[in-house]
Motif scaffolding. Structure first.
Motif, PDB file in Angstrom:
ATOM      1  N   SER A 148      -3.152 -13.716   3.006  1.00  0.00           N
ATOM      2  CA  SER A 148      -2.433 -12.534   3.486  1.00  0.00           C
ATOM      3  C   SER A 148      -1.704 -11.848   2.335  1.00  0.00           C
ATOM      4  O   SER A 148      -0.790 -12.419   1.743  1.00  0.00           O
ATOM      5  CB  SER A 148      -1.419 -12.925   4.568  1.00  0.00           C
ATOM      6  OG  SER A 148      -0.552 -11.845   4.866  1.00  0.00           O
TER       7      SER A 148
ATOM      8  N   THR B  16      -1.972   0.530   5.433  1.00  0.00           N
ATOM      9  CA  THR B  16      -2.712   0.907   6.642  1.00  0.00           C
ATOM     10  C   THR B  16      -1.892   1.778   7.580  1.00  0.00           C
ATOM     11  O   THR B  16      -2.334   2.051   8.698  1.00  0.00           O
ATOM     12  CB  THR B  16      -3.170  -0.348   7.405  1.00  0.00           C
ATOM     13  OG1 THR B  16      -2.017  -1.126   7.765  1.00  0.00           O
ATOM     14  CG2 THR B  16      -4.100  -1.188   6.545  1.00  0.00           C
ATOM     15  N   ASP B  17      -0.713   2.222   7.135  1.00  0.00           N
ATOM     16  CA  ASP B  17       0.163   3.034   7.982  1.00  0.00           C
ATOM     17  C   ASP B  17       0.424   2.310   9.310  1.00  0.00           C
ATOM     18  O   ASP B  17       0.394   2.908  10.388  1.00  0.00           O
ATOM     19  CB  ASP B  17      -0.457   4.416   8.234  1.00  0.00           C
ATOM     20  CG  ASP B  17       0.581   5.442   8.724  1.00  0.00           C
ATOM     21  OD1 ASP B  17       1.784   5.210   8.507  1.00  0.00           O
ATOM     22  OD2 ASP B  17       0.173   6.442   9.318  1.00  0.00           O
ATOM     23  N   SER B  18       0.704   1.020   9.214  1.00  0.00           N
ATOM     24  CA  SER B  18       0.869   0.168  10.389  1.00  0.00           C
ATOM     25  C   SER B  18       2.239   0.286  11.028  1.00  0.00           C
ATOM     26  O   SER B  18       2.443  -0.158  12.154  1.00  0.00           O
ATOM     27  CB  SER B  18       0.637  -1.291   9.987  1.00  0.00           C
ATOM     28  OG  SER B  18       1.675  -1.724   9.107  1.00  0.00           O
ATOM     29  N   GLY B  19       3.194   0.848  10.274  1.00  0.00           N
ATOM     30  CA  GLY B  19       4.579   0.858  10.751  1.00  0.00           C
ATOM     31  C   GLY B  19       5.347  -0.373  10.318  1.00  0.00           C
ATOM     32  O   GLY B  19       6.519  -0.532  10.671  1.00  0.00           O
ATOM     33  N   ASN B  20       4.693  -1.259   9.536  1.00  0.00           N
ATOM     34  CA  ASN B  20       5.334  -2.477   9.028  1.00  0.00           C
ATOM     35  C   ASN B  20       5.240  -2.509   7.504  1.00  0.00           C
ATOM     36  O   ASN B  20       4.441  -3.266   6.933  1.00  0.00           O
ATOM     37  CB  ASN B  20       4.665  -3.724   9.620  1.00  0.00           C
ATOM     38  CG  ASN B  20       4.856  -3.817  11.117  1.00  0.00           C
ATOM     39  OD1 ASN B  20       5.986  -3.819  11.602  1.00  0.00           O
ATOM     40  ND2 ASN B  20       3.759  -3.874  11.862  1.00  0.00           N
TER      41      ASN B  20
ATOM     42  N   ASP C 179      -8.040  -2.022   2.430  1.00  0.00           N
ATOM     43  CA  ASP C 179      -6.922  -1.281   3.010  1.00  0.00           C
ATOM     44  C   ASP C 179      -6.316  -0.270   2.038  1.00  0.00           C
ATOM     45  O   ASP C 179      -5.906   0.820   2.443  1.00  0.00           O
ATOM     46  CB  ASP C 179      -5.830  -2.254   3.476  1.00  0.00           C
ATOM     47  CG  ASP C 179      -6.271  -3.098   4.657  1.00  0.00           C
ATOM     48  OD1 ASP C 179      -7.317  -2.777   5.258  1.00  0.00           O
ATOM     49  OD2 ASP C 179      -5.567  -4.078   4.983  1.00  0.00           O
TER      50      ASP C 179
ATOM     51  N   ASP D 225       2.840   0.729   2.674  1.00  0.00           N
ATOM     52  CA  ASP D 225       2.212   0.368   3.955  1.00  0.00           C
ATOM     53  C   ASP D 225       0.776   0.878   3.888  1.00  0.00           C
ATOM     54  O   ASP D 225       0.477   1.994   4.337  1.00  0.00           O
ATOM     55  CB  ASP D 225       2.973   1.003   5.119  1.00  0.00           C
ATOM     56  CG  ASP D 225       2.461   0.540   6.478  1.00  0.00           C
ATOM     57  OD1 ASP D 225       1.518  -0.279   6.506  1.00  0.00           O
ATOM     58  OD2 ASP D 225       2.991   0.997   7.508  1.00  0.00           O
TER      59      ASP D 225
ATOM     60  N   GLN E  51      -9.294  -7.891   1.417  1.00  0.00           N
ATOM     61  CA  GLN E  51      -8.662  -7.100   2.467  1.00  0.00           C
ATOM     62  C   GLN E  51      -7.759  -6.032   1.864  1.00  0.00           C
ATOM     63  O   GLN E  51      -7.717  -4.889   2.338  1.00  0.00           O
ATOM     64  CB  GLN E  51      -7.852  -7.999   3.398  1.00  0.00           C
ATOM     65  CG  GLN E  51      -7.334  -7.284   4.651  1.00  0.00           C
ATOM     66  CD  GLN E  51      -8.461  -6.807   5.547  1.00  0.00           C
ATOM     67  OE1 GLN E  51      -9.314  -7.600   5.947  1.00  0.00           O
ATOM     68  NE2 GLN E  51      -8.486  -5.516   5.846  1.00  0.00           N
TER      69      GLN E  51
ATOM     70  N   ARG F   5       0.268  -9.457   2.672  1.00  0.00           N
ATOM     71  CA  ARG F   5       1.630  -9.187   3.129  1.00  0.00           C
ATOM     72  C   ARG F   5       2.552 -10.385   2.906  1.00  0.00           C
ATOM     73  O   ARG F   5       3.780 -10.219   2.846  1.00  0.00           O
ATOM     74  CB  ARG F   5       1.625  -8.790   4.603  1.00  0.00           C
ATOM     75  CG  ARG F   5       1.060  -7.399   4.862  1.00  0.00           C
ATOM     76  CD  ARG F   5       1.028  -7.047   6.331  1.00  0.00           C
ATOM     77  NE  ARG F   5       0.611  -5.656   6.535  1.00  0.00           N
ATOM     78  CZ  ARG F   5       1.442  -4.633   6.569  1.00  0.00           C
ATOM     79  NH1 ARG F   5       2.746  -4.838   6.432  1.00  0.00           N
ATOM     80  NH2 ARG F   5       0.995  -3.403   6.744  1.00  0.00           N
TER      81      ARG F   5
ATOM     82  N   SER G 108       1.317   4.583   0.458  1.00  0.00           N
ATOM     83  CA  SER G 108       0.170   3.742   0.809  1.00  0.00           C
ATOM     84  C   SER G 108      -0.184   2.796  -0.328  1.00  0.00           C
ATOM     85  O   SER G 108      -0.850   1.786  -0.120  1.00  0.00           O
ATOM     86  CB  SER G 108      -1.038   4.611   1.167  1.00  0.00           C
ATOM     87  OG  SER G 108      -1.412   5.434   0.066  1.00  0.00           O
TER      88      SER G 108
END
Length: 334
Positions: free
Chosen positions: A182, A140-144, A208, A138, A204, A184, A118
């Motif tokens: 962003s 937020t454990d979003s899978g991305n 997160d 990841d 953000q 990301r 995380s």
């Protein structure tokens, strides 16, 4: 290939047979990787039925995502986990009808996109640090998941690189820049210069990932000085983090940060002179912009600066000294 795997599979089957024979009432025994009478609560990514814990354990060892397994004897439920007792000790609970075991063949957290942490701090706490370098996270454990750079050595480690500039050649100061809200988009470009995460994206990331500290580093060959500080984990330090993420209240400078061992700057020992127009303050009252983390995060008016952006960018405990190959600026969070 069969000859290579045979000893490993034989060992796994042997261990599985031993575990399968353990009685469900073997309560509160801790043998290192095993804990009879304990369960890791939450962090499941797969649940299935198994005849015994041996089968459950074996299923875990065959799945690279499986960090540990909890087997419930009364329901024969096998829960494969993304965490271990080391990474989430607060979630280990006594349960007479459960057995926990860590996967001895597990891949290290953060080493692959399929097993992200995380945060850099989370990877370090899990015991999976492999030193400074690239990792997958990841928040937020979003899978991305996405790749980032972690400093696992400085002041106990766990630092995530937010931005950097390195004079790799005499033309590096002409490198293009990227700004984005962003994280990301910005954080994976950790090998590139001038990647600027703007304030809303920085906030953000704080929400997160939950970082509580910011670290500033720079070194300039022309001066021979390194500026290296980190904000404190107290009210004063929190005020600084809030200033760069959510608040326009300009925080007090002195008492809000700690100098790191390699700091030999004039800026760090003259925090009472920071600020414009009010002294002993972070930032600059006329520069409360979305890029304040890089524009003028700290200013000793007309004398010395830490700065990555703006008209006189790349200032490091100086005002006008020229750039040379090897000069470096970095901003981290933890």
């Amino acid at each position: 290939m069969v000859g290579f795997w045979s000893p490993i599979l034989g060992f796994m089957l042997y261990v599985a047979k031993i575990i399968a024979d353990q009685p469900p009432n073997a309560v509160c025994q801790d043998t290192g990787r095993e804990k009879f009478g304990w369960a890791l609560i939450g962090h499941d990514y797969k649940s299935s039925t198994a005849e015994n814990f041996g089968q459950c354990f074996f299923d875990c060892t065959l799945d690279e995502q499986c960090q540990s397994a909890t087997f419930l004897w009364n329901t024969k439920e096998c829960k494969l986990k993304k965490e271990t007792k080391k990474s989430r000790p607060m979630d280990m609970k006594e349960n007479p009808a459960a057995t926990y075991m860590e996967n001895p063949f597990r891949a290290k957290k953060g080493s692959k996109a399929s097993i992200p942490g995380s945060s850099c701090k989370d990877i370090l706490a899990s015991g999976d640090s492999q030193g400074n370098g690239g990792y997958w996270i990841d928040p937020t454990d979003s899978g991305n998941p996405f790749p980032v750079y972690c400093d696992m050595n400085t002041d106990r480690g766990g630092w995530l690189l937010i931005s950097r500039f390195i004079m790799e050649t005499l033309n590096s100061s002409n490198d293009s820049s990227t700004e984005s809200d962003s994280y990301r988009a910005i954080l994976p470009a950790y090998t590139s210069n001038n990647q600027y995460l703007l304030r809303s994206g920085f906030n953000q990331l704080k929400q997160d990932m939950g970082f509580t500290q910011i670290r500033f580093y720079c070194f300039k060959n022309a001066t021979g000085r390194a500026f290296h500080i980190m904000t404190n984990e107290d009210t004063n330090g929190t005020n600084v983090v809030n200033f760069f993420t959510t608040s326009d209240n300009i925080p007090v400078a002195c008492g809000s940060f700690t100098r790191l061992p390699d700091d030999n700057s004039s800026l760090a020992v003259n925090c009472d002179k920071w600020g414009q127009p009010t002294k002993n303050r972070w930032g600059h009252a006329s520069k409360l912009t979305n890029d304040r983390l890089f524009l003028r995060p700290l200013t000793w008016s007309l004398t010395r600066f830490y700065r990555l952006k703006g008209g006189s960018r790349y200032q490091c405990d100086d005002k006008t000294f020229p750039l040379s190959v090897g000069d470096i600026w970095q901003v981290f969070v933890r």
